[in-house]
Design an enzyme around this catalytic site. Structure first.
Site, PDB file in Angstrom:
ATOM      1  N   GLU A  48      -9.149   3.544  54.582  1.00 54.55           N
ATOM      2  CA  GLU A  48      -8.083   4.534  54.579  1.00 54.55           C
ATOM      3  C   GLU A  48      -7.696   4.710  53.108  1.00 54.55           C
ATOM      4  OE1 GLU A  48      -4.965   3.563  57.703  1.00 54.55           O
ATOM      5  OE2 GLU A  48      -6.405   1.946  57.960  1.00 54.55           O
ATOM      6  N   ARG A 275     -11.874 -11.342  58.975  1.00 51.96           N
ATOM      7  CA  ARG A 275     -11.592 -10.827  57.648  1.00 51.96           C
ATOM      8  C   ARG A 275     -11.581 -11.960  56.631  1.00 51.96           C
ATOM      9  NH1 ARG A 275      -7.326  -7.576  56.331  1.00 51.96           N
ATOM     10  NH2 ARG A 275      -7.750  -6.377  58.186  1.00 51.96           N
ATOM     11  N   LYS A 285      -2.403  -4.928  51.844  1.00 54.73           N
ATOM     12  CA  LYS A 285      -2.153  -3.775  50.969  1.00 54.73           C
ATOM     13  C   LYS A 285      -0.672  -3.628  50.674  1.00 54.73           C
ATOM     14  CE  LYS A 285      -5.814  -0.654  52.331  1.00 54.73           C
ATOM     15  NZ  LYS A 285      -6.082   0.442  53.266  1.00 54.73           N
TER      16      LYS A 285
END
Ligand code: ATP
Ligand code: MG
Length: 572
Positions: A48, A275, A285
């Site tokens: 994104e 992850r 983020k």
């Protein structure tokens, strides 16, 4: 500081033994054997564009592009740009730069979920026409409150049973700008009591009048990520949609959408992996954004950041990051990787490629009392012992030198093999010297170390065989250049900065000493160093030229110390 120029770990041969297949490769190979999807392998990396990429993304990039490479397939770079309020071309550009820098090529397959807005819109209308979607006039808060919990069913919206015609009319009115933001949303009509919460009439479209970085003001309704992601994979013919574990629960919903919307047999196969988490590092983020926005660091590319641009500026190489990704592999269960492994990977790579140089970071003057004051001689120094073809260079040697303050002790403990009163050391590439006298200022601080030089002992000379225990580095006090050196350390002192006790903030885990700036003296050859070049300052660590550096005002970054000092601290 240690007296051996190279830590043992750096001398290991880098040829890795052939590893066995990871679980994703096993799935891919099984699919290939079955001839599934005409034996195509097509992956994608789907960021994104709402932030900079970090080392966790690098793992995903290496995985996706690595699979395509291994199985002669393709990888799309696709921006999942469904949320214009958080997205920006700045992020798109940085992501492309980072993927390219990591060494991967998407061969023209740069795509955007926004490329599919028309198709997604038609699909939304199809759901309405099939009685599987409705416009809900309730606010987002109420909808979220009505979702229920894992153990209790949700509450059906009073707007759930609108007619198909009314829904179509309202949805088109949403599209045509007939409602203000937040007035209504389009929801799928599935099951408010479903055990998978994502099936409780998920929102498909919401209104936003923010201009989109690619579609401008064409749309004022945008698909939700979940309504765009799986269908985008489908439209691109992705065979293996690799994503992180949190998407496992979304997978049945992605399949449900496609089952309602398309009648082919082909489906992208979603495979989830754990992850990457690193010790002493935050990777969210939101948190990285906060560090930048509130000036805890100097931007996204601050060399202490785990962002790819930060690592690049710090002196990490693409090869070292790819080797790291390879080394950690992929797992199905969450885990935390020791950041020391990342540091090991860069050390290993820089050991092979970095030119050696002499630099003194904490200088004290050393005078050779029997060496002629007017004399400058040039000593031969090896550029890179790992690459003899890179030859040698000449370093000026004079009566007055600088050495590291830590390399001298007035009252040394046993086994101190550096310089002390009456003791001898070799100056790297040069002579054996003996300390005769120490000069101090009024405060008792040493201002000068006076030594004699054994003029017969020069390295490579006829009578250079005489051995002493220690070798130290130095620079000429007259010929050296003065530069700024930024000594970076880990950004967090907390090993698990995300894990904070109640009433505490994750930022309390920041390491107050993560940046120390010193003035250093370097051999003159370093004054021609170019931005992003890598060096090993002998006996100290790996350094690169920072992007702030200018001729006459050079700046070096410490990429990584020669040895893992944190491991040593823990081990001692
Ligand atoms: P957001 O909270 O904004 O969704 P994100 O970290 O998921 O943040 P994306 O841009 O959506 O960021 O991620 C792109 C891809 O990178 C996704 O496939 C995601 O699963 C993967 N990814 C993100 N973080 C990690 C990580 N720490 N380790 C491995 N892969 C990751
Ligand atoms: Mg995401």
């Amino acid at each position: 500081m240690n007296d051996t120029p190279l830590p043992a770990e750096n001398s290991t041969n880098s040829a890795e033994p052939a590893r066995s297949l990871n679980f994703i490769e096993e799935i891919v190979e099984a699919n290939l054997r079955e001839g599934k999807n005409d034996s195509r392998v097509h992956t994608r990396f789907p960021p994104e564009p709402n932030g900079y990429l970090h080392i966790g993304h690098a793992k995903s990039i290496c995985l996706n592009f690595g699979l395509a490479k291994r199985y002669d397939g393709k990888t799309n770079l696709r921006f999942d740009d469904t949320n214009p309020t958080k997205e920006d071309v700045e992020y798109v550009d940085s992501i492309k730069e980072d993927v390219r820098w990591l060494g991967f090529n998407w061969e023209g397959h740069e795509l955007y979920a926004s490329d599919y807005f028309d198709q997604l819109y038609l699909w939304a209308e199809k759901l309405i026409l099939d009685g599987k979607a409705y416009v809900d006039d309730q606010s987002a808060e109420i909808i979220s409150r009505q979702r229920g919990t894992v153990t209790t069913p949700g509450v059906e919206s009073p707007f759930r049973n609108r007619s198909i015609d009314e829904n179509l009319l309202l949805f088109r009115k949403m599209r045509d700008g007939g409602f203000p933001e937040g007035a209504c949303v389009l929801r799928a009509k599935i099951d408010m009591a479903h055990t998978n919460m994502f099936f409780r009439d998920p929102i498909l479209y919401r209104i936003s009048y923010t201009s989109h970085h690619r579609t401008g003001t064409k749309w004022c309704i945008y698909p939700m990520y979940d309504f765009a992601h799986g269908q985008s994979d489908y439209l691109e013919g992705i065979t293996h949609s690799i994503c992180t574990l949190e998407f496992e629960v979304h997978r049945p919903l992605y399949d449900w959408f496609l089952d309602q919307l398309v009648d082919t047999e082909y489906r992208p196969r979603q495979i989830e992996f754990a992850r990457l988490n690193l010790t002493y590092t935050v990777m969210s983020k939101r948190k990285l954004f906060e560090l930048v926005k509130n000036n805890y660091v100097n931007g996204w590319d601050d060399p202490r950041m785990p962002t790819i641009c930060g690592l690049r500026r710090r002196g990490y190489t693409p090869e070292s990051i790819r080797a790291f990704a390879d080394r950690i592999g992929v797992a199905r269960r969450d885990n935390v990787i020791d950041v020391g492994l990342l540091e090991f990977s860069v050390r290993e790579d820089l050991n092979k490629r970095a030119r050696r140089a002499l630099a003194v970071l904490n200088p004290v003057k050393l005078v050779l009392i029997n060496y002629p004051g007017e004399k400058t001689e040039y000593l031969n120094a090896v550029n890179n012992p790992e690459k003899p073809e890179e030859g040698t260079r000449q370093i000026p040697f004079t009566r007055e030198l600088f050495i590291e303050r830590e390399d001298f002790m007035e009252n040394p403990p046993k086994k101190f093999f550096r310089l002390f009163p009456g003791g001898e050391v070799r100056l790297k590439y040069g002579y054996i010297i003996r300390c005769e006298e120490v000069v101090k200022d009024m405060a008792g601080e040493i201002t000068e170390i006076r030594c004699t030089c054994d003029m017969e002992s020069k390295t490579g000379g006829a009578t250079s065989n005489r051995k002493v225990k220690g070798t130290i580095h130095w620079v000429s006090a007259v010929e050296a250049g003065e530069v700024e050196v930024r000594l970076f350390d880990r950004l967090f002192k907390a090993i698990d900065p995300d894990n904070v006790a109640e009433g505490h903030d994750w930022k309390e885990g920041l390491n107050p000493d993560s940046l120390k700036v010193v003035r250093a003296y370097v051999e003159p050859s370093l004054l021609d160093a170019q931005p992003m070049e890598h060096y090993q300052f002998e006996r100290i660590g790996y350094f690169n030229v920072d992007s702030d550096s200018q001729p006459g005002a050079m700046v070096f970054n410490r990429t990584v110390a020669l040895k893992d000092t944190w491991a040593k601290m823990v081990g001692e």
